[in-house]
Design an enzyme around this catalytic site. Structure first.
Site, PDB file in Angstrom:
ATOM      1  N   ASN A   9      25.783  29.322  -0.472  1.00 37.80           N
ATOM      2  CA  ASN A   9      24.420  29.421   0.059  1.00 37.80           C
ATOM      3  C   ASN A   9      24.441  30.523   1.119  1.00 37.80           C
ATOM      4  O   ASN A   9      24.903  30.297   2.229  1.00 37.80           O
ATOM      5  CB  ASN A   9      23.993  28.075   0.663  1.00 37.80           C
ATOM      6  N   TRP A  10      23.960  31.695   0.729  1.00 38.53           N
ATOM      7  CA  TRP A  10      24.020  32.834   1.656  1.00 38.53           C
ATOM      8  C   TRP A  10      22.932  32.788   2.720  1.00 38.53           C
ATOM      9  O   TRP A  10      22.899  33.636   3.622  1.00 38.53           O
ATOM     10  CB  TRP A  10      23.943  34.156   0.872  1.00 38.53           C
ATOM     11  N   LYS A  11      22.021  31.816   2.585  1.00 33.95           N
ATOM     12  CA  LYS A  11      20.925  31.685   3.562  1.00 33.95           C
ATOM     13  C   LYS A  11      20.231  33.043   3.746  1.00 33.95           C
ATOM     14  O   LYS A  11      20.157  33.824   2.801  1.00 33.95           O
ATOM     15  CB  LYS A  11      21.442  31.096   4.877  1.00 33.95           C
ATOM     16  N   HIS A  97      17.216  21.263   1.687  1.00 29.05           N
ATOM     17  CA  HIS A  97      18.222  21.618   2.683  1.00 29.05           C
ATOM     18  C   HIS A  97      17.723  21.200   4.063  1.00 29.05           C
ATOM     19  O   HIS A  97      16.521  21.267   4.343  1.00 29.05           O
ATOM     20  CB  HIS A  97      18.476  23.134   2.653  1.00 29.05           C
ATOM     21  N   GLU A  99      17.765  22.645   6.769  1.00 31.77           N
ATOM     22  CA  GLU A  99      17.017  23.713   7.456  1.00 31.77           C
ATOM     23  C   GLU A  99      15.566  23.747   6.973  1.00 31.77           C
ATOM     24  O   GLU A  99      14.655  24.049   7.751  1.00 31.77           O
ATOM     25  CB  GLU A  99      17.738  25.062   7.255  1.00 31.77           C
ATOM     26  N   GLU A 169      25.351  16.940   3.174  1.00 33.74           N
ATOM     27  CA  GLU A 169      25.554  17.920   4.241  1.00 33.74           C
ATOM     28  C   GLU A 169      25.185  17.287   5.587  1.00 33.74           C
ATOM     29  O   GLU A 169      24.010  17.289   5.970  1.00 33.74           O
ATOM     30  CB  GLU A 169      24.653  19.146   4.022  1.00 33.74           C
ATOM     31  N   GLY A 175      27.188  24.876  10.163  1.00 32.41           N
ATOM     32  CA  GLY A 175      27.240  26.064  11.004  1.00 32.41           C
ATOM     33  C   GLY A 175      27.835  25.805  12.385  1.00 32.41           C
ATOM     34  O   GLY A 175      27.742  26.648  13.273  1.00 32.41           O
ATOM     35  N   SER A 214      30.464  23.439   7.226  1.00 24.58           N
ATOM     36  CA  SER A 214      31.669  24.093   7.734  1.00 24.58           C
ATOM     37  C   SER A 214      32.863  23.983   6.778  1.00 24.58           C
ATOM     38  O   SER A 214      34.008  23.836   7.216  1.00 24.58           O
ATOM     39  CB  SER A 214      32.033  23.576   9.122  1.00 24.58           C
ATOM     40  N   GLY A 235      28.198  27.608   3.307  1.00 22.16           N
ATOM     41  CA  GLY A 235      27.336  28.547   4.011  1.00 22.16           C
ATOM     42  C   GLY A 235      28.145  29.741   4.506  1.00 22.16           C
ATOM     43  O   GLY A 235      28.524  30.630   3.736  1.00 22.16           O
ATOM     44  N   GLY A 236      28.437  29.761   5.799  1.00 21.76           N
ATOM     45  CA  GLY A 236      29.083  30.899   6.447  1.00 21.76           C
ATOM     46  C   GLY A 236      30.302  31.447   5.707  1.00 21.76           C
ATOM     47  O   GLY A 236      30.425  32.664   5.515  1.00 21.76           O
TER      48      GLY A 236
HETATM   49  P1  13P Z   1      28.063  26.224   6.828  1.00 22.98           P
HETATM   50  O1  13P Z   1      29.079  26.236   5.726  1.00 22.98           O
HETATM   51  O2  13P Z   1      27.821  27.559   7.454  1.00 22.98           O
HETATM   52  O3  13P Z   1      28.333  25.117   7.812  1.00 22.98           O
HETATM   53  O4  13P Z   1      26.656  25.843   6.122  1.00 22.98           O
HETATM   54  C1  13P Z   1      26.593  24.749   5.294  1.00 22.98           C
HETATM   55  C2  13P Z   1      25.300  24.776   4.591  1.00 22.98           C
HETATM   56  O5  13P Z   1      24.250  24.565   5.175  1.00 22.98           O
HETATM   57  C3  13P Z   1      25.307  25.107   3.150  1.00 22.98           C
HETATM   58  O6  13P Z   1      24.076  24.845   2.574  1.00 22.98           O
END
Ligand code: 13P
Length: 251
Positions: A9-11, A97, A99, A169, A175, A214, A235-236
Protein backbone atom coordinates in the site's frame (compact mmCIF):
# COMPACT_ATOMS: atom_id res chain seq x y z
CA UNK A 1 -5.69 -22.68 2.75
CA UNK A 2 -4.97 -19.75 0.44
CA UNK A 3 -1.61 -19.00 -1.12
CA UNK A 4 0.00 -16.25 0.91
CA UNK A 5 -0.56 -12.68 -0.19
CA UNK A 6 1.71 -9.67 0.25
CA UNK A 7 0.17 -6.32 -0.66
CA UNK A 8 2.06 -3.04 -1.01
CA UNK A 9 0.00 0.00 0.00
CA UNK A 10 1.99 2.96 -1.28
CA UNK A 11 -0.55 5.41 0.14
CA UNK A 12 -0.04 9.00 -1.20
CA UNK A 13 3.63 8.63 -2.13
CA UNK A 14 5.75 8.65 -5.26
CA UNK A 15 5.88 10.35 -8.62
CA UNK A 16 6.10 8.94 -12.16
CA UNK A 17 9.82 8.37 -11.99
CA UNK A 18 9.82 6.82 -8.53
CA UNK A 19 6.85 4.59 -9.37
CA UNK A 20 8.50 3.40 -12.55
CA UNK A 21 11.78 2.65 -10.81
CA UNK A 22 10.11 0.88 -7.91
CA UNK A 23 7.95 -1.27 -10.18
CA UNK A 24 10.88 -2.32 -12.32
CA UNK A 25 13.05 -3.16 -9.35
CA UNK A 26 10.25 -5.15 -7.69
CA UNK A 27 9.40 -6.95 -10.94
CA UNK A 28 13.02 -7.94 -11.55
CA UNK A 29 13.54 -8.94 -7.93
CA UNK A 30 10.39 -11.04 -7.85
CA UNK A 31 11.37 -12.86 -11.04
CA UNK A 32 14.77 -13.69 -9.59
CA UNK A 33 14.28 -14.26 -5.89
CA UNK A 34 10.70 -14.71 -4.88
CA UNK A 35 8.73 -17.93 -5.06
CA UNK A 36 5.75 -16.95 -7.11
CA UNK A 37 3.63 -19.56 -5.44
CA UNK A 38 2.82 -16.53 -3.32
CA UNK A 39 0.68 -13.68 -4.54
CA UNK A 40 2.02 -10.15 -4.61
CA UNK A 41 -0.07 -7.06 -5.27
CA UNK A 42 0.88 -3.39 -5.60
CA UNK A 43 -1.59 -0.59 -4.75
CA UNK A 44 -0.15 2.68 -6.12
CA UNK A 45 -1.88 6.06 -5.95
CA UNK A 46 -4.72 5.86 -8.53
CA UNK A 47 -3.11 8.39 -10.87
CA UNK A 48 -0.29 5.91 -11.42
CA UNK A 49 -2.50 2.89 -12.15
CA UNK A 50 -2.00 3.22 -15.89
CA UNK A 51 1.76 3.41 -15.50
CA UNK A 52 1.61 0.43 -13.15
CA UNK A 53 -0.44 -1.53 -15.67
CA UNK A 54 2.16 -0.79 -18.36
CA UNK A 55 5.15 -1.65 -16.20
CA UNK A 56 3.67 -4.89 -14.84
CA UNK A 57 2.23 -6.15 -18.11
CA UNK A 58 4.68 -9.06 -18.35
CA UNK A 59 4.74 -10.02 -14.67
CA UNK A 60 2.68 -12.13 -12.25
CA UNK A 61 2.28 -9.22 -9.86
CA UNK A 62 -1.32 -8.18 -9.26
CA UNK A 63 -2.53 -4.58 -9.27
CA UNK A 64 -4.77 -3.07 -6.60
CA UNK A 65 -6.32 0.30 -5.87
CA UNK A 66 -6.40 2.10 -2.54
CA UNK A 67 -9.99 3.33 -2.71
CA UNK A 68 -12.99 3.98 -4.97
CA UNK A 69 -16.58 5.23 -4.76
CA UNK A 70 -19.51 2.79 -4.76
CA UNK A 71 -21.48 4.56 -7.51
CA UNK A 72 -20.62 3.79 -11.14
CA UNK A 73 -20.87 7.39 -12.38
CA UNK A 74 -22.31 10.75 -11.48
CA UNK A 75 -21.75 14.00 -9.65
CA UNK A 76 -19.07 12.89 -7.19
CA UNK A 77 -16.35 15.46 -7.76
CA UNK A 78 -12.90 14.07 -7.12
CA UNK A 79 -13.96 10.44 -6.87
CA UNK A 80 -13.23 7.43 -9.06
CA UNK A 81 -15.52 4.41 -9.58
CA UNK A 82 -14.78 0.71 -9.17
CA UNK A 83 -15.83 0.17 -12.78
CA UNK A 84 -13.01 2.52 -13.85
CA UNK A 85 -10.45 0.46 -11.94
CA UNK A 86 -11.18 -2.54 -14.15
CA UNK A 87 -9.80 -0.63 -17.13
CA UNK A 88 -6.41 -0.64 -15.42
CA UNK A 89 -6.29 -4.39 -14.75
CA UNK A 90 -6.96 -4.02 -11.03
CA UNK A 91 -7.66 -7.25 -9.18
CA UNK A 92 -7.83 -5.91 -5.62
CA UNK A 93 -9.02 -2.81 -3.83
CA UNK A 94 -8.35 -1.74 -0.26
CA UNK A 95 -11.57 -0.98 1.62
CA UNK A 96 -12.05 0.54 5.07
CA UNK A 97 -8.44 1.43 5.74
CA UNK A 98 -8.20 3.14 9.14
CA UNK A 99 -6.92 6.29 7.39
CA UNK A 100 -10.17 6.38 5.39
CA UNK A 101 -12.26 5.60 8.46
CA UNK A 102 -10.54 8.23 10.62
CA UNK A 103 -9.42 11.07 8.31
CA UNK A 104 -12.30 10.81 5.83
CA UNK A 105 -14.96 9.72 8.33
CA UNK A 106 -16.02 6.65 6.36
CA UNK A 107 -18.80 4.75 8.15
CA UNK A 108 -19.27 0.99 8.42
CA UNK A 109 -22.26 1.25 6.07
CA UNK A 110 -20.32 3.19 3.44
CA UNK A 111 -17.48 0.67 3.70
CA UNK A 112 -19.98 -2.18 3.23
CA UNK A 113 -21.35 -0.41 0.12
CA UNK A 114 -17.84 -0.16 -1.26
CA UNK A 115 -17.22 -3.83 -0.49
CA UNK A 116 -20.34 -4.81 -2.46
CA UNK A 117 -19.52 -2.44 -5.34
CA UNK A 118 -15.99 -3.81 -5.61
CA UNK A 119 -17.28 -7.37 -5.88
CA UNK A 120 -19.95 -6.33 -8.38
CA UNK A 121 -17.06 -5.35 -10.65
CA UNK A 122 -15.06 -8.47 -9.99
CA UNK A 123 -12.52 -6.77 -7.76
CA UNK A 124 -11.46 -8.53 -4.56
CA UNK A 125 -11.91 -6.24 -1.56
CA UNK A 126 -9.18 -6.16 1.07
CA UNK A 127 -11.25 -5.20 4.11
CA UNK A 128 -9.14 -3.48 6.78
CA UNK A 129 -10.10 -3.71 10.43
CA UNK A 130 -8.28 -2.74 13.61
CA UNK A 131 -8.43 -1.15 17.03
CA UNK A 132 -6.87 1.99 18.48
CA UNK A 133 -4.36 1.90 21.32
CA UNK A 134 -7.07 3.01 23.77
CA UNK A 135 -9.44 0.31 22.63
CA UNK A 136 -6.72 -2.32 23.05
CA UNK A 137 -5.84 -1.07 26.51
CA UNK A 138 -9.46 -1.22 27.58
CA UNK A 139 -9.82 -4.80 26.35
CA UNK A 140 -12.05 -4.02 23.37
CA UNK A 141 -9.80 -5.33 20.58
CA UNK A 142 -11.92 -8.35 19.67
CA UNK A 143 -15.26 -6.58 19.90
CA UNK A 144 -14.06 -3.69 17.70
CA UNK A 145 -12.46 -5.89 15.05
CA UNK A 146 -15.27 -8.45 14.90
CA UNK A 147 -17.83 -5.62 14.97
CA UNK A 148 -16.21 -4.03 11.90
CA UNK A 149 -16.42 -7.37 10.07
CA UNK A 150 -20.00 -8.01 11.26
CA UNK A 151 -21.06 -4.60 9.92
CA UNK A 152 -20.02 -5.67 6.42
CA UNK A 153 -21.52 -9.16 6.79
CA UNK A 154 -24.84 -7.54 7.75
CA UNK A 155 -24.93 -5.83 4.36
CA UNK A 156 -23.38 -8.38 2.00
CA UNK A 157 -23.75 -11.75 3.77
CA UNK A 158 -21.02 -14.17 4.84
CA UNK A 159 -20.93 -15.80 1.36
CA UNK A 160 -19.40 -12.60 -0.03
CA UNK A 161 -16.27 -13.29 2.02
CA UNK A 162 -15.50 -16.25 -0.25
CA UNK A 163 -13.96 -13.65 -2.57
CA UNK A 164 -12.37 -11.19 -0.16
CA UNK A 165 -9.30 -10.65 1.98
CA UNK A 166 -9.33 -9.38 5.55
CA UNK A 167 -6.41 -7.22 6.73
CA UNK A 168 -5.98 -6.88 10.48
CA UNK A 169 -4.24 -3.55 10.98
CA UNK A 170 -4.03 -2.38 14.60
CA UNK A 171 -4.12 1.41 14.30
CA UNK A 172 -1.44 1.86 16.95
CA UNK A 173 0.98 -0.15 14.81
CA UNK A 174 0.48 1.76 11.54
CA UNK A 175 3.42 3.94 10.57
CA UNK A 176 4.61 4.00 14.18
CA UNK A 177 7.35 1.40 14.06
CA UNK A 178 5.42 -0.45 16.79
CA UNK A 179 4.49 -3.86 15.39
CA UNK A 180 2.04 -6.16 17.09
CA UNK A 181 4.07 -9.10 18.36
CA UNK A 182 3.51 -12.27 16.34
CA UNK A 183 1.51 -13.64 19.29
CA UNK A 184 -0.65 -10.51 19.58
CA UNK A 185 -1.39 -10.57 15.88
CA UNK A 186 -2.03 -14.32 15.84
CA UNK A 187 -4.52 -13.97 18.70
CA UNK A 188 -6.64 -11.52 16.72
CA UNK A 189 -6.29 -13.44 13.44
CA UNK A 190 -7.42 -16.63 15.20
CA UNK A 191 -10.38 -14.78 16.72
CA UNK A 192 -11.39 -13.51 13.27
CA UNK A 193 -11.14 -17.01 11.78
CA UNK A 194 -13.13 -18.61 14.55
CA UNK A 195 -15.80 -15.87 14.27
CA UNK A 196 -16.11 -16.65 10.54
CA UNK A 197 -16.10 -20.41 11.22
CA UNK A 198 -19.30 -20.05 13.22
CA UNK A 199 -21.00 -18.66 10.12
CA UNK A 200 -19.31 -20.58 7.30
CA UNK A 201 -16.50 -23.04 7.78
CA UNK A 202 -15.43 -23.11 4.13
CA UNK A 203 -15.18 -19.34 3.96
CA UNK A 204 -13.21 -19.28 7.21
CA UNK A 205 -10.75 -21.93 6.02
CA UNK A 206 -10.13 -20.36 2.63
CA UNK A 207 -10.01 -16.66 3.33
CA UNK A 208 -6.65 -14.88 3.53
CA UNK A 209 -6.30 -12.93 6.76
CA UNK A 210 -3.26 -10.70 6.35
CA UNK A 211 -1.53 -8.48 8.91
CA UNK A 212 -0.57 -4.82 8.52
CA UNK A 213 1.19 -2.36 10.80
CA UNK A 214 4.94 -1.71 10.61
CA UNK A 215 5.68 -4.95 8.78
CA UNK A 216 9.32 -4.93 7.71
CA UNK A 217 12.05 -7.27 6.55
CA UNK A 218 13.15 -7.89 10.14
CA UNK A 219 9.77 -8.98 11.54
CA UNK A 220 7.99 -10.52 8.53
CA UNK A 221 9.21 -14.07 8.97
CA UNK A 222 8.12 -14.31 12.60
CA UNK A 223 4.69 -12.95 11.71
CA UNK A 224 4.27 -15.34 8.78
CA UNK A 225 5.14 -18.33 11.00
CA UNK A 226 1.86 -17.84 12.86
CA UNK A 227 -0.78 -20.28 11.71
CA UNK A 228 -3.51 -17.71 11.01
CA UNK A 229 -1.36 -15.00 9.40
CA UNK A 230 -1.63 -15.48 5.64
CA UNK A 231 0.39 -12.52 4.44
CA UNK A 232 0.88 -8.81 4.94
CA UNK A 233 -0.40 -5.39 3.97
CA UNK A 234 2.75 -3.29 3.90
CA UNK A 235 2.92 0.51 4.01
CA UNK A 236 6.26 2.27 4.52
CA UNK A 237 8.48 -0.77 3.91
CA UNK A 238 6.84 -1.38 0.52
CA UNK A 239 8.48 1.82 -0.77
CA UNK A 240 11.91 0.27 -0.18
CA UNK A 241 12.67 -2.42 -2.77
CA UNK A 242 14.99 -4.50 -0.61
CA UNK A 243 12.65 -4.41 2.37
CA UNK A 244 9.65 -5.30 0.25
CA UNK A 245 11.37 -8.15 -1.61
CA UNK A 246 12.58 -9.62 1.68
CA UNK A 247 9.02 -9.52 3.02
CA UNK A 248 7.74 -11.18 -0.17
CA UNK A 249 10.39 -13.87 0.09
CA UNK A 250 9.46 -14.58 3.71
CA UNK A 251 5.78 -15.11 2.89
P1 13P B 1 3.00 0.80 7.72
O1 13P B 1 3.51 -0.50 7.17
O2 13P B 1 3.72 2.01 7.20
O3 13P B 1 2.88 0.75 9.22
O4 13P B 1 1.49 0.95 7.17
C1 13P B 1 0.61 -0.09 7.32
C2 13P B 1 -0.59 0.20 6.52
O5 13P B 1 -1.37 1.08 6.84
C3 13P B 1 -0.80 -0.59 5.29
O6 13P B 1 -2.08 -0.40 4.79
Amino acid sequence: MQRSLVVANWKMNGNKLVVSQLLNAIKNGVNKDVNQANKIAICPPSLFLELTQQELVDSNIFIGAQNAHPQNAGAFTGEIAFVMLKEFSCSYVIIGHSERREIFAESDIFIAEKFAAAQAHNLEPILCVGETQEQRESGQTESIVLGQIQAVINEVGIEAFAKAVIAYEPIWAIGTGLTASPEQAQEVHAAIRSFLTEMDQTVAENISIIYGGSVKASNAEALFKQSDIDGALVGGASLDVNEFLTICAAA
